[in-house]
Design an enzyme around this catalytic site. Structure first.
Site, PDB file in Angstrom:
ATOM      1  N   ALA A 106      20.773 -10.066 -19.936  1.00  4.31           N
ATOM      2  CA  ALA A 106      21.498 -10.568 -21.092  1.00  4.31           C
ATOM      3  C   ALA A 106      22.987 -10.484 -20.782  1.00  4.31           C
ATOM      4  O   ALA A 106      23.409  -9.673 -19.949  1.00  4.31           O
ATOM      5  CB  ALA A 106      21.158  -9.737 -22.317  1.00  4.31           C
ATOM      6  N   GLY A 161      17.186  -8.650 -19.410  1.00  2.07           N
ATOM      7  CA  GLY A 161      16.697  -9.781 -20.208  1.00  2.07           C
ATOM      8  C   GLY A 161      16.155 -10.915 -19.342  1.00  2.07           C
ATOM      9  O   GLY A 161      15.264 -11.661 -19.769  1.00  2.07           O
ATOM     10  N   GLU A 202      12.759  -9.885 -18.647  1.00  2.95           N
ATOM     11  CA  GLU A 202      11.960 -10.085 -19.865  1.00  2.95           C
ATOM     12  C   GLU A 202      11.599 -11.556 -20.053  1.00  2.95           C
ATOM     13  O   GLU A 202      10.495 -11.898 -20.479  1.00  2.95           O
ATOM     14  CB  GLU A 202      12.718  -9.533 -21.084  1.00  2.95           C
ATOM     15  CG  GLU A 202      12.768  -8.017 -21.040  1.00  2.95           C
ATOM     16  CD  GLU A 202      13.650  -7.393 -22.102  1.00  2.95           C
ATOM     17  OE1 GLU A 202      14.816  -7.835 -22.231  1.00  2.95           O
ATOM     18  OE2 GLU A 202      13.185  -6.472 -22.796  1.00  2.95           O
ATOM     19  N   GLU A 257      18.986  -1.575 -17.929  1.00  4.32           N
ATOM     20  CA  GLU A 257      19.553  -1.230 -19.243  1.00  4.32           C
ATOM     21  C   GLU A 257      19.950   0.231 -19.356  1.00  4.32           C
ATOM     22  O   GLU A 257      20.954   0.590 -19.977  1.00  4.32           O
ATOM     23  CB  GLU A 257      18.542  -1.562 -20.356  1.00  4.32           C
ATOM     24  CG  GLU A 257      18.442  -3.040 -20.684  1.00  4.32           C
ATOM     25  CD  GLU A 257      17.428  -3.787 -19.825  1.00  4.32           C
ATOM     26  OE1 GLU A 257      17.026  -3.259 -18.764  1.00  4.32           O
ATOM     27  OE2 GLU A 257      17.048  -4.906 -20.212  1.00  4.32           O
TER      28      GLU A 257
HETATM   29  C1  HXC Z   1      27.451 -10.781 -17.955  1.00  4.41           C
HETATM   30  C2  HXC Z   1      27.243 -10.851 -15.672  1.00  4.41           C
HETATM   31  C3  HXC Z   1      25.973 -10.227 -15.747  1.00  4.41           C
HETATM   32  C4  HXC Z   1      25.466  -9.905 -17.047  1.00  4.41           C
HETATM   33  C5  HXC Z   1      26.409 -10.603 -13.680  1.00  4.41           C
HETATM   34  N1  HXC Z   1      27.475 -11.059 -14.370  1.00  4.41           N
HETATM   35  N2  HXC Z   1      25.489 -10.100 -14.489  1.00  4.41           N
HETATM   36  N3  HXC Z   1      27.979 -11.090 -16.762  1.00  4.41           N
HETATM   37  N4  HXC Z   1      26.247 -10.203 -18.112  1.00  4.41           N
HETATM   38  N5  HXC Z   1      24.269  -9.342 -17.218  1.00  4.41           N
HETATM   39  C6  HXC Z   1      28.681 -11.688 -13.827  1.00  4.41           C
HETATM   40  C7  HXC Z   1      29.607 -10.690 -13.173  1.00  4.41           C
HETATM   41  O1  HXC Z   1      30.401 -10.040 -14.140  1.00  4.41           O
HETATM   42  C8  HXC Z   1      30.420 -11.594 -12.282  1.00  4.41           C
HETATM   43  O2  HXC Z   1      31.362 -12.270 -13.062  1.00  4.41           O
HETATM   44  C9  HXC Z   1      29.413 -12.644 -11.818  1.00  4.41           C
HETATM   45  O3  HXC Z   1      28.338 -12.570 -12.771  1.00  4.41           O
HETATM   46  C10 HXC Z   1      28.835 -12.337 -10.462  1.00  4.41           C
HETATM   47  O4  HXC Z   1      28.359 -11.012 -10.443  1.00  4.41           O
HETATM   48  P1  HXC Z   1      28.865  -9.898  -9.379  1.00  4.41           P
HETATM   49  O5  HXC Z   1      28.679  -8.570 -10.025  1.00  4.41           O
HETATM   50  O6  HXC Z   1      30.193 -10.233  -8.843  1.00  4.41           O
HETATM   51  O7  HXC Z   1      27.773 -10.111  -8.219  1.00  4.41           O
HETATM   52  P2  HXC Z   1      27.142  -9.015  -7.252  1.00  4.41           P
HETATM   53  O8  HXC Z   1      28.215  -8.118  -6.703  1.00  4.41           O
HETATM   54  O9  HXC Z   1      26.278  -9.758  -6.311  1.00  4.41           O
HETATM   55  O10 HXC Z   1      26.233  -8.107  -8.196  1.00  4.41           O
HETATM   56  C11 HXC Z   1      25.127  -8.650  -8.833  1.00  4.41           C
HETATM   57  C12 HXC Z   1      24.546  -7.675  -9.873  1.00  4.41           C
HETATM   58  C13 HXC Z   1      25.631  -7.241 -10.869  1.00  4.41           C
HETATM   59  C14 HXC Z   1      23.964  -6.432  -9.148  1.00  4.41           C
HETATM   60  C15 HXC Z   1      23.390  -8.400 -10.562  1.00  4.41           C
HETATM   61  O11 HXC Z   1      26.305  -8.407 -11.350  1.00  4.41           O
HETATM   62  C16 HXC Z   1      25.111  -6.505 -12.040  1.00  4.41           C
HETATM   63  O12 HXC Z   1      24.796  -5.318 -11.965  1.00  4.41           O
HETATM   64  N6  HXC Z   1      24.992  -7.180 -13.204  1.00  4.41           N
HETATM   65  C17 HXC Z   1      24.528  -6.600 -14.433  1.00  4.41           C
HETATM   66  C18 HXC Z   1      23.037  -6.464 -14.424  1.00  4.41           C
HETATM   67  C19 HXC Z   1      22.521  -5.824 -15.719  1.00  4.41           C
HETATM   68  O13 HXC Z   1      22.913  -4.711 -16.058  1.00  4.41           O
HETATM   69  N7  HXC Z   1      21.655  -6.537 -16.416  1.00  4.41           N
HETATM   70  C20 HXC Z   1      21.058  -6.029 -17.634  1.00  4.41           C
HETATM   71  C21 HXC Z   1      21.871  -6.434 -18.800  1.00  4.41           C
HETATM   72  S1  HXC Z   1      21.301  -5.666 -20.263  1.00  4.41           S
HETATM   73  P3  HXC Z   1      32.896 -12.443 -12.552  1.00  4.41           P
HETATM   74  O14 HXC Z   1      33.583 -13.099 -13.718  1.00  4.41           O
HETATM   75  O15 HXC Z   1      33.402 -11.060 -12.226  1.00  4.41           O
HETATM   76  O16 HXC Z   1      32.775 -13.321 -11.334  1.00  4.41           O
HETATM   77  C22 HXC Z   1      20.018  -6.629 -20.784  1.00  4.41           C
HETATM   78  C23 HXC Z   1      19.413  -6.264 -22.106  1.00  4.41           C
HETATM   79  C24 HXC Z   1      18.458  -7.300 -22.597  1.00  4.41           C
HETATM   80  O17 HXC Z   1      19.640  -7.535 -20.151  1.00  4.41           O
HETATM   81  C25 HXC Z   1      18.216  -7.132 -24.049  1.00  4.41           C
HETATM   82  C26 HXC Z   1      17.444  -8.275 -24.629  1.00  4.41           C
HETATM   83  C27 HXC Z   1      18.170  -9.589 -24.713  1.00  4.41           C
END
Ligand code: HXC
Length: 257
Positions: free
Chosen positions: A65, A108, A111, A131
């Site tokens: 998400a 998400g 999911e 998460e």
């Molecule tokens: C918003 C995101 C994102 C996310 C990546 N990006 N995941 N933005 N929400 N979930 C953005 C980054 O900020 C970055 O933007 C661009 O995508 C590229 O990501 P990088 O981090 O530069 O790439 P990399 O170094 O390859 O790392 C990839 C990654 C990392 C390991 C996937 O991005 C990461 O940890 N992302 C978050 C993953 C996460 O926690 N997901 C769960 C979310 S909570 P910029 O602008 O800097 O280029 C969830 C709850 C669901 O999903 C609830 C129900 C709906």
């Protein structure tokens, strides 16, 4: 239709939905989830479409998400927003949904993959529920669907851990059906979807409904449910055609009626 965060196209009777927000690894904001739902519902009503294929553009399926979007939320704003009503409706799709997953499949995004009926994955796919690292937990079915798929102990390990799991692990645990080299994934997924789209559509959807029922209800209740669907198919033209074609030793032409 005009979508901002997804792309749709059809290939024969396969309706394809592309997650298309590649600069943020297809992070799912709420509008994007609504667009996915709109596309699913449109394909579900479209008699020319028999199977839905979901895949991601760019280097990931979906990295979760959109964290920026939810960072400032509180419990009351979430309750009023009721975003999960859209997620619930996603899983009400009657036609088969095949997910083709590559790269990150997180939170998400994972999911969303678990809403698919079958999952094909590239060998580079990585699955996680990160998460916990954000101080929260899955909210769109992760704790429920993953547990039903792989059991309590493994689900707890995955969701408490928050770390990445390979697509090989995901296949071994039954989360993913098939693994392909990355450059073949989409080709193989569409090929499978095409084959499925040639099968009698009413049988395909009533099988989906009955199998999903089995995940939820006690055996005898599921047996009754199965039976009703079985009977229902005997009111279809496709049942008459399928059995007639067998008797006449020819190939059946299924119409979905
Ligand atoms: C918003 C995101 C994102 C996310 C990546 N990006 N995941 N933005 N929400 N979930 C953005 C980054 O900020 C970055 O933007 C661009 O995508 C590229 O990501 P990088 O981090 O530069 O790439 P990399 O170094 O390859 O790392 C990839 C990654 C990392 C390991 C996937 O991005 C990461 O940890 N992302 C978050 C993953 C996460 O926690 N997901 C769960 C979310 S909570 P910029 O602008 O800097 O280029 C969830 C709850 C669901 O999903 C609830 C129900 C709906």
């Amino acid at each position: 239709a005009d979508y901002q965060y997804i792309k749709t196209e059809t290939d024969g009777r396969v309706g394809i939905v592309w997650l298309n927000r590649p600069d943020v690894l297809n992070a799912l904001n709420r509008k994007m989830v609504y667009e996915i739902l709109s596309a699913f519902e449109a394909y579900d009503r479209d008699e020319d479409v028999r199977v839905i294929l979901l895949a991601g553009k760019g280097r990931a399926f979906a990295a979760g998400a959109d964290i920026e979007e939810m960072a400032e939320d509180d419990a009351v704003s979430m309750e009023l927003l009721n975003q999960f009503a859209d997620w619930d409706r996603l899983s009400l799709t009657k036609k088969p949904v095949i997910g083709a997953v590559h790269g990150y499949c997180l939170g998400g995004g994972f999911e969303l993959a678990l809403v698919c009926d079958l999952l094909f994955a590239a060998d580079d796919a990585q699955f996680a529920f990160p998460e916990i690292k954000l101080g929260v937990m899955p909210g769109a079915g992760g704790t429920q669907r993953l547990t039903k798929l792989i059991g309590k102990s493994r689900a707890l390990e995955w969701i408490w851990g928050g770390d990445m799991h390979t697509s090989k692990e995901a296949v071994e645990l039954g989360i993913v059906n098939r693994l392909y080299p990355k450059d073949l994934l989409f080709k193989e997924a569409i090929q499978y979807a095409r084959l499925l789209s040639e099968k009698p559509p009413l049988a395909v959807r009533l099988i989906k409904e009955a199998v999903h029922k089995a995940v939820d209800v006690p055996l005898q209740e599921g047996m009754y449910f199965e039976r009703k669907n079985f009977y229902l198919l005997f009111s279809s033209e496709d049942q008459k055609e399928g059995m007639q074609a067998f008797v006449e030793k020819r190939k059946a032409e299924f119409k979905g009626r």
